[in-house]
Design a protein around this motif. Structure first.
Motif, PDB file in Angstrom:
ATOM      1  N   THR A  79      50.131  14.390  67.810  1.00  8.13           N
ATOM      2  CA  THR A  79      49.481  12.875  66.824  1.00  8.13           C
ATOM      3  C   THR A  79      49.227  11.993  66.976  1.00  8.13           C
ATOM      4  N   ASN A  81      51.757   9.618  67.079  1.00 10.96           N
ATOM      5  CA  ASN A  81      52.467   8.725  66.362  1.00 10.96           C
ATOM      6  C   ASN A  81      53.692   8.391  66.084  1.00 10.96           C
ATOM      7  N   ALA A  84      56.016   9.863  64.334  1.00 12.25           N
ATOM      8  CA  ALA A  84      55.406  11.695  63.156  1.00 12.25           C
ATOM      9  C   ALA A  84      56.796  12.388  63.363  1.00 12.25           C
ATOM     10  N   LEU A  89      52.317  17.000  59.455  1.00 11.52           N
ATOM     11  CA  LEU A  89      51.280  18.602  59.844  1.00 11.52           C
ATOM     12  C   LEU A  89      51.480  19.414  58.895  1.00 11.52           C
TER      13      LEU A  89
END
Length: 113
Positions: A79, A81, A84, A89
């Motif tokens: 991601t 990120n 995350a 997701l």
């Protein structure tokens, strides 16, 4: 330099945690008794406790921890990120849906089911 210090500190904490996992249990072993059972297994009670009961538990904990860390790193890389988490997701919601479907549709009522 700071990264090396953190890595060294983490490794020391891991070794301490592994030794504590081998020593602590329903039948606690002293440090000397645990070490003797670990490095010189003589078939006695301490060696049996350390090698047959606590070593598999400790190794499984290490493997599961490494797998969870790998999954987290892969999710963050996927991601792009650094914050995350599985809910990003929808993985948590998907897992919950699978459990509810198994219980409601297939009448699964036990962990083995």
């Amino acid at each position: 330099m700071r990264r090396r210090a953190v890595l060294l500190g983490s490794c020391v904490l891991l070794v301490v945690a592994v030794l504590a996992s081998l020593a602590i249990g329903s039948n606690p072993l002293g440090p000397a008794e645990m070490w003797r059972g670990l490095v010189a297994p003589d078939g006695g009670e301490a060696a049996t406790i350390v090698w047959d009961l606590r070593m598999p538990r400790t190794l499984l904990g290490l493997v599961v921890g490494a797998a969870l860390a790998t999954a987290g790193v892969l999710l963050q890389a996927l991601t792009r990120n650094p914050l995350a988490e599985p809910r990003v997701l929808g993985l948590s919601a998907g897992a919950a849906l699978g459990v509810v479907t198994a219980i409601a549709v297939f009448d699964v009522g036990t962990l083995a089911g």
